[in-house]
Scaffold this motif. Structure first.
Motif, PDB file in Angstrom:
ATOM      1  N   TYR A 241      36.810  56.843  53.778  1.00  0.00           N
ATOM      2  CA  TYR A 241      36.277  55.495  53.561  1.00  0.00           C
ATOM      3  C   TYR A 241      36.785  54.576  54.674  1.00  0.00           C
ATOM      4  O   TYR A 241      37.985  54.568  54.980  1.00  0.00           O
ATOM      5  N   LEU A 242      35.862  53.830  55.257  1.00  0.00           N
ATOM      6  CA  LEU A 242      36.180  52.979  56.395  1.00  0.00           C
ATOM      7  C   LEU A 242      35.944  51.506  56.062  1.00  0.00           C
ATOM      8  O   LEU A 242      34.892  51.135  55.530  1.00  0.00           O
ATOM      9  N   GLY A 243      36.930  50.692  56.419  1.00  0.00           N
ATOM     10  CA  GLY A 243      36.869  49.267  56.091  1.00  0.00           C
ATOM     11  C   GLY A 243      36.134  48.463  57.143  1.00  0.00           C
ATOM     12  O   GLY A 243      36.727  47.604  57.818  1.00  0.00           O
ATOM     13  N   THR A 244      34.829  48.704  57.271  1.00  0.00           N
ATOM     14  CA  THR A 244      34.044  47.943  58.240  1.00  0.00           C
ATOM     15  C   THR A 244      34.052  46.459  57.896  1.00  0.00           C
ATOM     16  O   THR A 244      33.919  46.085  56.721  1.00  0.00           O
ATOM     17  N   PRO A 245      34.181  45.592  58.899  1.00  0.00           N
ATOM     18  CA  PRO A 245      34.042  44.155  58.624  1.00  0.00           C
ATOM     19  C   PRO A 245      32.588  43.728  58.465  1.00  0.00           C
ATOM     20  O   PRO A 245      32.315  42.598  58.032  1.00  0.00           O
ATOM     21  N   LYS A 304      39.446  62.271  62.353  1.00  0.00           N
ATOM     22  CA  LYS A 304      39.123  61.688  63.655  1.00  0.00           C
ATOM     23  C   LYS A 304      37.750  62.127  64.139  1.00  0.00           C
ATOM     24  O   LYS A 304      36.980  61.321  64.705  1.00  0.00           O
ATOM     25  N   LEU A 305      37.420  63.400  63.910  1.00  0.00           N
ATOM     26  CA  LEU A 305      36.114  63.915  64.318  1.00  0.00           C
ATOM     27  C   LEU A 305      34.983  63.128  63.677  1.00  0.00           C
ATOM     28  O   LEU A 305      34.018  62.727  64.345  1.00  0.00           O
ATOM     29  N   THR A 306      35.076  62.902  62.375  1.00  0.00           N
ATOM     30  CA  THR A 306      34.013  62.186  61.673  1.00  0.00           C
ATOM     31  C   THR A 306      33.939  60.733  62.108  1.00  0.00           C
ATOM     32  O   THR A 306      32.850  60.177  62.279  1.00  0.00           O
ATOM     33  N   MET A 307      35.082  60.102  62.307  1.00  0.00           N
ATOM     34  CA  MET A 307      35.083  58.699  62.740  1.00  0.00           C
ATOM     35  C   MET A 307      34.510  58.556  64.150  1.00  0.00           C
ATOM     36  O   MET A 307      33.712  57.646  64.412  1.00  0.00           O
ATOM     37  N   ASP A 308      34.910  59.448  65.040  1.00  0.00           N
ATOM     38  CA  ASP A 308      34.399  59.382  66.413  1.00  0.00           C
ATOM     39  C   ASP A 308      32.892  59.608  66.446  1.00  0.00           C
ATOM     40  O   ASP A 308      32.168  58.944  67.204  1.00  0.00           O
ATOM     41  N   PHE A 309      32.431  60.543  65.619  1.00  0.00           N
ATOM     42  CA  PHE A 309      30.996  60.799  65.582  1.00  0.00           C
ATOM     43  C   PHE A 309      30.247  59.563  65.100  1.00  0.00           C
ATOM     44  O   PHE A 309      29.245  59.156  65.709  1.00  0.00           O
ATOM     45  N   MET A 310      30.734  58.957  64.022  1.00  0.00           N
ATOM     46  CA  MET A 310      30.034  57.794  63.481  1.00  0.00           C
ATOM     47  C   MET A 310      30.061  56.638  64.461  1.00  0.00           C
ATOM     48  O   MET A 310      29.075  55.902  64.615  1.00  0.00           O
ATOM     49  N   VAL A 318      32.084  51.726  61.506  1.00  0.00           N
ATOM     50  CA  VAL A 318      33.480  52.154  61.560  1.00  0.00           C
ATOM     51  C   VAL A 318      34.427  50.963  61.422  1.00  0.00           C
ATOM     52  O   VAL A 318      34.152  49.868  61.897  1.00  0.00           O
ATOM     53  N   GLY A 319      35.545  51.213  60.743  1.00  0.00           N
ATOM     54  CA  GLY A 319      36.623  50.249  60.613  1.00  0.00           C
ATOM     55  C   GLY A 319      37.901  51.010  60.336  1.00  0.00           C
ATOM     56  O   GLY A 319      37.928  52.243  60.403  1.00  0.00           O
TER      57      GLY A 319
END
Length: 414
Positions: A241-245, A304-310, A318-319
């Motif tokens: 889960y990513l805390g996008t602003p 990290k792989l999933t975050m970098d891809f997104m 991403v956040g």
């Protein structure tokens, strides 16, 4: 029914017409659909607390889609939405949220798989749109992709709330009189002298006329005592889960679910639901474990792989990491479900389901199917593609195909 306020179980009763082992997504649904017809003659047994985090039925959101590469899934996809709507109507709460959905890839990488999805929808007259990169970004400006990205958009895709759905199934079932025993492990299943099924547990011995097993990664621990073994690989998977602003750009009414196929991994994403964060994962990329050896510790490399891809296709998604949660997949060698009886070992009165790591979307429908098999001996739905009588189950040399895209195993490739 004299129900305990503490356990909501008919204490002292040891025989039920129907017993369900496992009260996760599919099992809780089976308890509900059985109780609708058999009322208080249903007992659900769960080895952990209800709503636990140990298996694969937890969390805020899972996808529901008609975007599949195989006809057996496009067929049941339509039925599952209808089944969820029936439960919603009875409960008076929303479980399914329409978002629309995308299947995506880069031209020249997964074109064959991409076209399999389109062909499957064409065969079933399912409406969809082909989007090039320009059309994709016009429809969903949150994306920032190159010209090589191509997409299929299907407007009926949705998310379902697993935690809410499991609770609703159990609570409605209790309303019909079903009993639930949590924190109760099954020790052994056998046939008694009266021809009934005996279920020995850590909280006593129970008997029934029909047994339903929906035990996820623990399925062979239950079925093994009657001589049944389903060849599964258990992996520890995770979502982040990513805390996008930019929360309002990724709400359910603004951003669709998607699966992005690459040569090395199938990424999936869900918009904001259940908390204020976006959600990303990589399908079947986790480490092989057992239900006893999994450690709940996220894989930092996979995170990290999933975050970098997104970040490479939708940077605002991403956040900071809010949470990375783990779960268990219990995958058959061909990644297809198994819904069948144990008739080949003299137990036609035991029916079971293996969800292959991606069945929550179909949980209510599969629970209904299991209830029909238990009560009527058969189901109205076509499950011919999910029987135990196929090579992936019977042939120990069958090469695992864990990717839902049908392009081989992800495991250990990262």
């Amino acid at each position: 029914m004299a129900a305990s306020r503490r356990t909501w179980c008919d204490e002292g009763r040891t025989h039920f017409e129907y017993i369900v082992v496992g009260c996760g997504g599919i099992g809780s649904a089976a308890v509900y659909w059985l109780a609708k017809r058999a009322k208080a003659d249903v007992l659900g047994i769960e080895q952990f607390e209800l709503g636990h985090q140990n298996g694969g039925s937890q969390d805020h959101s899972r996808t529901i889609r008609l975007l599949y590469h195989n006809d057996r899934y496009t067929d049941i996809g339509r039925h599952t939405i209808q089944t969820w709507r029936e439960v919603e109507k009875e409960a008076g709460v929303q479980l399914v949220y329409k978002t629309g959905g995308l299947t995506m890839c880069r031209r020249g990488e997964m074109d064959l798989v991409f076209e399999e999805y389109a062909n499957a929808m064409d065969r079933k007259n399912i409406k969809y749109e082909r989007l090039d990169s320009e059309a994709l970004m016009k429809k969903f400006p949150q994306f920032e992709v190159g010209k090589e990205v191509m997409s299929l958009y299907q407007p009926d895709a949705a998310i379902v709330d697993p935690a809410m759905s499991n609770s609703v199934h159990i609570q409605l079932a209790r309303g019909y009189g079903a009993s639930i025993l949590a924190n109760t492990s099954v020790i052994r299943v056998l046939r008694n002298d009266n021809g009934q099924i005996t279920v020995q547990t850590t909280k006593g011995t129970f008997t029934c006329r029909r047994l339903v097993v929906a035990a996820g990664a623990w399925i062979n621990q239950v079925l093994g005592s009657v001589g049944v073994h389903i060849p599964i690989t258990v992996t520890q998977e995770q979502v982040t889960y990513l805390g996008t602003p930019y929360i309002k750009e990724f709400t359910k009414d603004k951003f669709p679910i998607f699966t992005f196929h690459t040569p090395y991994c199938d990424f999936y994403q869900m918009p904001v639901h259940g908390n204020a964060a976006t959600k990303i994962g990589a399908d079947a990329c986790g480490e092989v474990v057992t239900s006893a050896t999994r450690n709940f510790t996220p894989n930092a490399e996979l995170e990290k792989l999933t975050m970098d891809f997104m970040a490479s296709i939708a940077p605002k998604f991403v956040g900071p990491v809010v949470q990375t949660k783990t779960c268990l997949y219990a995958m058959t060698r061909d990644r297809h479900y198994v819904i069948d009886k144990c008739d080949h070992v003299g137990f036609p009165d035991i029916v079971f389901c293996c969800g292959a790591g991606n069945a929550l979307k179909f949980a209510s429908l599969f629970g209904k199917i299991l209830s029909e098999m238990a009560i009527d001996g058969q189901t109205q739905y076509d499950i011919s593609g999910f029987t135990k009588n196929r090579e992936a189950i019977s042939n120990p040399n069958f090469k695992p195909l864990f990717r839902i895209s049908g392009d081989g195993a992800n495991i250990a490739k990262l």
